[in-house]
Scaffold this motif. Structure first.
Motif, PDB file in Angstrom:
ATOM      1  N   THR A  69      76.639  98.373 -31.660  1.00 54.40           N
ATOM      2  CA  THR A  69      77.140  98.195 -30.293  1.00 54.40           C
ATOM      3  C   THR A  69      76.399  99.108 -29.325  1.00 54.40           C
ATOM      4  O   THR A  69      75.783 100.093 -29.728  1.00 54.40           O
ATOM      5  N   HIS A  70      76.483  98.765 -28.057  1.00 58.34           N
ATOM      6  CA  HIS A  70      75.897  99.608 -27.016  1.00 58.34           C
ATOM      7  C   HIS A  70      76.713  99.459 -25.739  1.00 58.34           C
ATOM      8  O   HIS A  70      77.426  98.467 -25.571  1.00 58.34           O
ATOM      9  N   PRO A  71      76.629 100.435 -24.846  1.00 54.15           N
ATOM     10  CA  PRO A  71      77.397 100.364 -23.594  1.00 54.15           C
ATOM     11  C   PRO A  71      76.964  99.180 -22.742  1.00 54.15           C
ATOM     12  O   PRO A  71      75.815  98.740 -22.804  1.00 54.15           O
ATOM     13  N   ASN A  72      77.878  98.687 -21.954  1.00 56.31           N
ATOM     14  CA  ASN A  72      77.585  97.612 -21.017  1.00 56.31           C
ATOM     15  C   ASN A  72      76.635  98.141 -19.948  1.00 56.31           C
ATOM     16  O   ASN A  72      76.981  99.072 -19.220  1.00 56.31           O
ATOM     17  N   PRO A  73      75.420  97.575 -19.831  1.00 55.46           N
ATOM     18  CA  PRO A  73      74.454  98.098 -18.855  1.00 55.46           C
ATOM     19  C   PRO A  73      74.915  97.935 -17.402  1.00 55.46           C
ATOM     20  O   PRO A  73      74.450  98.642 -16.524  1.00 55.46           O
ATOM     21  N   LYS A  74      75.851  97.028 -17.155  1.00 56.82           N
ATOM     22  CA  LYS A  74      76.377  96.876 -15.795  1.00 56.82           C
ATOM     23  C   LYS A  74      77.297  98.043 -15.433  1.00 56.82           C
ATOM     24  O   LYS A  74      77.473  98.357 -14.266  1.00 56.82           O
ATOM     25  N   ALA A  75      77.870  98.652 -16.462  1.00 56.27           N
ATOM     26  CA  ALA A  75      78.808  99.749 -16.217  1.00 56.27           C
ATOM     27  C   ALA A  75      78.129 101.116 -16.281  1.00 56.27           C
ATOM     28  O   ALA A  75      78.543 102.046 -15.606  1.00 56.27           O
ATOM     29  N   GLN A 125      75.094 104.339 -27.983  1.00 56.61           N
ATOM     30  CA  GLN A 125      74.869 103.249 -28.917  1.00 56.61           C
ATOM     31  C   GLN A 125      75.455 103.676 -30.261  1.00 56.61           C
ATOM     32  O   GLN A 125      75.357 104.830 -30.654  1.00 56.61           O
ATOM     33  N   SER A 160      85.057  97.717 -24.254  1.00 53.66           N
ATOM     34  CA  SER A 160      84.014  97.573 -23.239  1.00 53.66           C
ATOM     35  C   SER A 160      82.588  97.594 -23.805  1.00 53.66           C
ATOM     36  O   SER A 160      81.642  97.293 -23.092  1.00 53.66           O
ATOM     37  N   MET A 161      82.423  97.963 -25.071  1.00 53.65           N
ATOM     38  CA  MET A 161      81.082  98.002 -25.662  1.00 53.65           C
ATOM     39  C   MET A 161      80.567  96.582 -25.898  1.00 53.65           C
ATOM     40  O   MET A 161      81.338  95.685 -26.240  1.00 53.65           O
ATOM     41  N   LEU A 162      79.269  96.392 -25.707  1.00 51.62           N
ATOM     42  CA  LEU A 162      78.648  95.109 -26.018  1.00 51.62           C
ATOM     43  C   LEU A 162      78.225  95.118 -27.484  1.00 51.62           C
ATOM     44  O   LEU A 162      77.644  96.091 -27.962  1.00 51.62           O
ATOM     45  N   LYS A 209      75.906  93.995 -30.261  1.00 52.10           N
ATOM     46  CA  LYS A 209      74.570  93.439 -30.471  1.00 52.10           C
ATOM     47  C   LYS A 209      74.482  92.742 -31.828  1.00 52.10           C
ATOM     48  O   LYS A 209      73.812  91.737 -31.977  1.00 52.10           O
TER      49      LYS A 209
END
Length: 110
Positions: A22-28, A35, A90-92, A94
């Protein structure tokens, strides 16, 4: 070392599985900090080991936590709990192994 490279090394082992990445939402947030990934050995290999990785602000792995289990009866529910806790929110995500795939890994254990 970047987390992608670490996961490529782990994935090259025939008995290692990636549970999630997983990784943080780049919009946030505009950083590579946060990660996370988790890998584990297939039970048939009789290495009841799980490894959790996390990155610093440069996207480089700075923490590796290794858990060694006394039995697969303890390992299996812990993997499912780790998967649920780290792939929701909130994590994306991958990459993610499904609970059914994890269950099959443990059911095929001789």
């Amino acid at each position: 070392m970047p987390i992608d490279e670490v996961l490529n090394i782990m994935d090259s082992d025939a008995y290692m599985r990636i549970l999630y990445y997983t990784h943080p939402n780049p919009k946030a947030i505009k950083t590579k900090f946060g990660q996370r990934a988790c890998t584990y050995f297939m039970p048939e290999e009789q290495r009841n080991i799980k490894m959790n990785f996390s990155t610093d602000e440069k996207g480089l792995v700075n923490t590796i936590l290794v858990t060694v289990y006394g039995s697969i009866d303890i390992m299996y529910p812990d993997l499912l709990n780790d998967l649920r806790l780290n792939t929701n929110g909130s994590m994306l995500v991958k990459e993610r192994r499904s609970e059914a795939e994890v269950m099959n890994d443990f059911n095929n254990n001789p």
